[in-house]
Design a protein around this motif. Structure first.
Motif, PDB file in Angstrom:
ATOM      1  N   GLY A 248       0.813  -1.221   0.000  1.00 22.67           N
ATOM      2  CA  GLY A 248       0.000   0.000   0.000  1.00 22.67           C
ATOM      3  C   GLY A 248       0.835   1.255   0.000  1.00 22.67           C
ATOM      4  O   GLY A 248       0.351   2.323   0.361  1.00 22.67           O
ATOM      5  N   ASP A 249       2.081   1.130  -0.441  1.00 21.84           N
ATOM      6  CA  ASP A 249       3.017   2.244  -0.370  1.00 21.84           C
ATOM      7  C   ASP A 249       3.448   2.750  -1.751  1.00 21.84           C
ATOM      8  O   ASP A 249       4.528   3.308  -1.908  1.00 21.84           O
ATOM      9  CB  ASP A 249       4.240   1.845   0.445  1.00 21.84           C
ATOM     10  CG  ASP A 249       4.977   0.650  -0.138  1.00 21.84           C
ATOM     11  OD1 ASP A 249       4.460  -0.004  -1.077  1.00 21.84           O
ATOM     12  OD2 ASP A 249       6.080   0.347   0.355  1.00 21.84           O
ATOM     13  N   GLY A 250       2.595   2.566  -2.749  1.00 21.08           N
ATOM     14  CA  GLY A 250       2.913   3.064  -4.082  1.00 21.08           C
ATOM     15  C   GLY A 250       2.924   4.582  -4.108  1.00 21.08           C
ATOM     16  O   GLY A 250       2.355   5.233  -3.231  1.00 21.08           O
ATOM     17  N   PRO A 251       3.559   5.169  -5.117  1.00 26.24           N
ATOM     18  CA  PRO A 251       3.682   6.631  -5.170  1.00 26.24           C
ATOM     19  C   PRO A 251       2.346   7.373  -5.246  1.00 26.24           C
ATOM     20  O   PRO A 251       2.260   8.514  -4.819  1.00 26.24           O
ATOM     21  CB  PRO A 251       4.518   6.883  -6.434  1.00 26.24           C
ATOM     22  CG  PRO A 251       4.506   5.616  -7.195  1.00 26.24           C
ATOM     23  CD  PRO A 251       4.232   4.511  -6.226  1.00 26.24           C
ATOM     24  N   LYS A 252       1.289   6.754  -5.739  1.00 20.15           N
ATOM     25  CA  LYS A 252      -0.016   7.417  -5.826  1.00 20.15           C
ATOM     26  C   LYS A 252      -0.884   7.185  -4.585  1.00 20.15           C
ATOM     27  O   LYS A 252      -1.927   7.803  -4.442  1.00 20.15           O
ATOM     28  CB  LYS A 252      -0.782   6.930  -7.059  1.00 20.15           C
ATOM     29  CG  LYS A 252      -0.203   7.429  -8.359  1.00 20.15           C
ATOM     30  CD  LYS A 252      -1.093   7.038  -9.506  1.00 20.15           C
ATOM     31  CE  LYS A 252      -0.564   7.558 -10.816  1.00 20.15           C
ATOM     32  NZ  LYS A 252      -1.435   7.168 -11.939  1.00 20.15           N
ATOM     33  N   ALA A 253      -0.474   6.310  -3.688  1.00 19.73           N
ATOM     34  CA  ALA A 253      -1.294   5.946  -2.531  1.00 19.73           C
ATOM     35  C   ALA A 253      -1.654   7.148  -1.662  1.00 19.73           C
ATOM     36  O   ALA A 253      -2.788   7.254  -1.187  1.00 19.73           O
ATOM     37  CB  ALA A 253      -0.594   4.877  -1.695  1.00 19.73           C
ATOM     38  N   ALA A 254      -0.731   8.050  -1.475  1.00 12.00           N
ATOM     39  CA  ALA A 254      -0.975   9.209  -0.607  1.00 12.00           C
ATOM     40  C   ALA A 254      -2.015  10.168  -1.197  1.00 12.00           C
ATOM     41  O   ALA A 254      -2.624  10.940  -0.463  1.00 12.00           O
ATOM     42  CB  ALA A 254       0.333   9.957  -0.357  1.00 12.00           C
ATOM     43  N   GLU A 255      -2.240  10.103  -2.504  1.00 13.47           N
ATOM     44  CA  GLU A 255      -3.195  10.994  -3.160  1.00 13.47           C
ATOM     45  C   GLU A 255      -4.639  10.511  -3.026  1.00 13.47           C
ATOM     46  O   GLU A 255      -5.562  11.238  -3.372  1.00 13.47           O
ATOM     47  CB  GLU A 255      -2.871  11.098  -4.653  1.00 13.47           C
ATOM     48  CG  GLU A 255      -1.486  11.635  -4.958  1.00 13.47           C
ATOM     49  CD  GLU A 255      -1.138  11.494  -6.434  1.00 13.47           C
ATOM     50  OE1 GLU A 255      -2.052  11.283  -7.258  1.00 13.47           O
ATOM     51  OE2 GLU A 255       0.057  11.598  -6.747  1.00 13.47           O
TER      52      GLU A 255
END
Length: 135
Positions: free
Chosen positions: A71-78
């Motif tokens: 769950g730590d992909g670059p888009k996850a925080a968005e």
């Protein structure tokens, strides 16, 4: 002075509302029909099927779920909802049919891939790859 107070209160309210929206968005249950849960994976869990699944994962899933499904992909925080850790035992306890349904139909921030990845065997191959993400 009153303008600063009003702006401050509005900003505080907006931030609080954003957190409440995210919490409510995350709590909406993902209901999987029993017929979908019990669907059997027709793609063999062999090296070829898993390799196909991994290639598709890198193209379509890694950006949010991360390379190892943490769950730590670059888009996850968005995203409005938490992506979650696919390597956890409780997630891995889901049936193949459940994973296939979730991948196919989508929910909230999770897009439906039944059109983008039209070949069902390819989606089942992703499910096979997801099984390798165990801790």
């Amino acid at each position: 002075m009153k303008t600063k107070t009003i702006v401050s209160l509005l900003l505080t309210g907006f931030v609080a509302a954003s957190f409440t929206f995210k919490e409510n968005f995350q709590k909406k249950p993902w209901v999987i029909p029993d017929v979908a849960k019990n669907k059997k994976n027709p793609v063999p869990k062999d090296a070829a099927g898993t390799a196909t699944g991994k290639a598709l994962w890198v193209t379509h899933c890694k950006s949010c779920h991360g390379a190892k499904g943490l769950g730590d992909g670059p888009k996850a925080a968005e995203l409005k909802s938490e992506v979650g850790d696919l390597s956890k035992a409780d997630v891995q306890a889901k049936t193949d049919g459940t994973f296939f349904y979730e991948l196919s139909e989508g929910h909230g921030d999770m897009p439906a891939f039944k059109k983008k990845i039209a070949d069902e065997d390819d989606r089942w191959s992703i499910v096979n790859y997801m099984r390798t993400l165990k801790k």
